[in-house]
Design an enzyme around this catalytic site. Sequence first.
Site, PDB file in Angstrom:
ATOM      1  N   ASP A 359     -39.661   0.098  15.385  1.00 48.08           N
ATOM      2  CA  ASP A 359     -40.610  -0.605  16.237  1.00 48.08           C
ATOM      3  C   ASP A 359     -41.519   0.435  16.891  1.00 48.08           C
ATOM      4  OD1 ASP A 359     -38.733   0.528  17.877  1.00 48.08           O
ATOM      5  OD2 ASP A 359     -38.666  -1.114  19.300  1.00 48.08           O
ATOM      6  N   ASP A 615     -34.980  -3.664  20.054  1.00 55.27           N
ATOM      7  CA  ASP A 615     -34.528  -3.736  21.443  1.00 55.27           C
ATOM      8  C   ASP A 615     -34.430  -5.155  21.980  1.00 55.27           C
ATOM      9  OD1 ASP A 615     -37.164  -4.375  21.576  1.00 55.27           O
ATOM     10  OD2 ASP A 615     -37.763  -2.728  22.891  1.00 55.27           O
ATOM     11  N   ASP A 619     -34.690  -8.901  17.421  1.00 54.38           N
ATOM     12  CA  ASP A 619     -34.344  -7.827  16.494  1.00 54.38           C
ATOM     13  C   ASP A 619     -32.897  -7.910  16.020  1.00 54.38           C
ATOM     14  OD1 ASP A 619     -36.861  -6.549  16.627  1.00 54.38           O
ATOM     15  OD2 ASP A 619     -36.316  -5.661  18.549  1.00 54.38           O
TER      16      ASP A 619
END
Length: 899
Positions: A359, A615, A619
């Site tokens: 990410d 996070d 996810d």
Amino acid sequence: MSAATEPTKEKPVNNQDSDDEDEDIDQLIEDLQSHHGLDDESEDDEHVAAGSARPVPEELLQTDPSYGLTSDEVTKRRKKYGLNQMSEETENLFVKFLMFFIGPIQFVMEAAAILAAGLEDWVDFGVICGLLFLNAAVGFIQEYQAGSIVDELKKTLANSAVVIRDGNLVEVPSNEVVPGDILQLEDGVVIPADGRLVTEDCFIQIDQSAITGESLAVDKRFGDSTFSSSTVKRGEAFMIVTATGDSTFVGRAAALVNKAAAGSGHFTEVLNGIGTILLILVIVTLLLVWVASFYRTNKIVRILRYTLAITIVGVPVGLPAVVTTTMAVGAAYLAKKQAIVQKLSAIESLAGVEILCSDKTGTLTKNKLSLHEPYTVEGVDPDDLMLTACLAASRKKKGLDAIDKAFLKSLISYPRAKAALTKYKLLEFHPFDPVSKKVTAIVESPEGERIICVKGAPLFVLKTVEEEHPIPEDVRENYENKVAELASRGFRALGVARKRGEGHWEILGVMPCMDPPRDDTAQTVNEARHLGLRVKMLTGDAVGIAKETCRQLGLGTNIYNAERLGLGGGGDMPGSELADFVENADGFAEVFPQHKYNVVEILQQRGYLVAMTGDGVNDAPSLKKADTGIAVEGATDAARSAADIVFLAPGLSAIIDALKTSRQIFHRMYSYVVYRIALSLHLEIFLGLWIAILNRSLNIDLVVFIAIFADVATLAIAYDNAPYSPKPVKWNLRRLWGMSVILGIILAIGTWITLTTMFVPKGGIIQNFGSIDGVLFLQISLTENWLIFITRAAGPFWSSIPSWQLSGAVLIVDIIATMFCLFGWWSQNWNDIVTVVRVWIFSFGVFCVMGGAYYMMSESEAFDRFMNGKSRRDKPSGRSVEDFLMAMQRVSTQHEKEN
């Protein structure tokens, strides 16, 4: 909802009082600059998939917002759609523990335990059972500590909700909410279900950090979707519930996690594969021994003792324990580097990772909005631009958004603007207006002049100025070109203008903001490239922002909108083209959770080992699906629970450090497995031939001690000095087996020479004195223990100094084995010191031969080609199979939608 249609309140709802006093501006700036961005909010609005796994017909979503559902309708819908809670599958912990006794190696150990019990050999029985329970206990504890992801997801849900039923506002438990309910949203409310805003002209801000991990509140208006577990930060509105329970976004995330967790781990498959082959070799050797024994009409007890001996030596009983210990020690070392390993096998997977799907926010960037070089209209002082932008901001710390914080913190570079700011008096402040798309503040200068300051969307600010008087063409053109350039590069730009007294509006310039890359990320990305690791960015941001970040970091800029992947159906591309597309892309922008999951799955199908960072709750599925799931600093509890490794330190550099360490740990495990397979083959070959040809075998107690010594000595491999590979490492099983077989044959030949030359009738090496069992036990123990010094080195065995722990452990075991031989423990007759010295010298000769053979195999390209150790991607890609599987997936997706 208009005031005329406001429902009757049965229970008042508390509102938070926000009318606090304006704070001192100097104290506010100092406070912000001293916190180093800890309170900064990210600009990255991660997208969340809309819709539900069980769609609610649109006709059921036409509830009258002023009246809500009737009690009868609520009962019907609850019966049809169930309670608003996630389904939970309980797992029997006892059954889970028993599963650790299943596997090829475990089956052989269990068979050996049964044989030992049948022969009333209780010492061997106890040792084997102890190893079995040790392996199972370590594995079970590691799995249990990972925790329940579904439980963590459920923690984010609301406990109660205020809904309109029969025209009245009532508070109900959140699990009683049904599709079509009208929910009241206000400051501090945790949303209990997915829904859609139905209040016209509403403007609320919702914190979706429990889902996305992003701290910046998201603006929502009439018709926008809201999601379960989000929190209302500002504003009031009503929403209609569109999905509940497992059909909500959080519910579907939990379902994807369970789906991803269904398969067995990569490392488990490797160990099972090794165990299966060794089991087959044990069976073949036993058949040879049984045929020879029946030919000689041996008694059944003797045959069973032969069987027990072959069974014990044929499979590395300590393999799971030693490998687990090696990884556990590695995990403790990683913990010192602020990387918490929740699943030990993730260390092995991380060592082989070829692609890291990362990410952007917080990992590649600082997760801290900052001001870049402002653009000023010709003739405008940058300090005036900065002063006006900061004047158009709230004086309340709680009222500051991320952009205001970035501007105020940047005043350190504009001392004149900072000094002047405190001299202005705020008369009126109007927060961001979603219609005019600007913030307005009216201030009074030290001279008493009234000034209107605005900042907002650049073209809307430009329009505000032009409504009063025309702007010179060159000024307008330069301004618009700069805005277009900043937009193409992914900056969030704000135009700034002011009006002094009765004068005209002045356009001052543009303030570009962006979440900047971390200071060490570009260097770390370059280091990752040299380590053979490709980094793909998966972000919910716009394509422009993603490309600009990649450009600054030195990543590839082949960034695509994730819409091209499709959601669940793979878009319109054939399966093979889609796989090529994902493989060659440098990243994807505007991703949904399903996109992340699909990217990981496609890369895995192409044979890559994939790591995924995340996070947020969104996810969790992809973290669980990836070979190594990595929860980054500040991750939600659900993301941490789903991940294999949790990082407490921010940034990509922490991940790269862990990757190097994992490759060192892998080297230790690989060298041990080569060593341990060679030992099993050594004794299988030697004992099989000795029994078949001479109808003799070692004392069964000595066989058990040999097996124990081999693993006890090498437990210290976990602390050995090991290099890390400059490229991803994997289990090249063909090459591993080739090296182990050759080493095992050399060991067997050495032991056979010991057997046939030390006990000749006249003048043998030991002159026909002593115990054959003692001599063989010492020779086997020495050559086997020393083999680890060969397999642990990346080059010749003298090129790398072993750790003192490994050297000490091997020396202690060698001394004990020597005492066994000298004093005749379990071998009936003692041996003199001359015999022991001769065995040591001969064993060292065997060690040198093995060292030379291993070095030649390690450096030989011909050996590599012969063993044909290729990865799955070197094989025909099976593009037609990929096309077929994708077509079937689309048919399945379409079928689910229709039903």
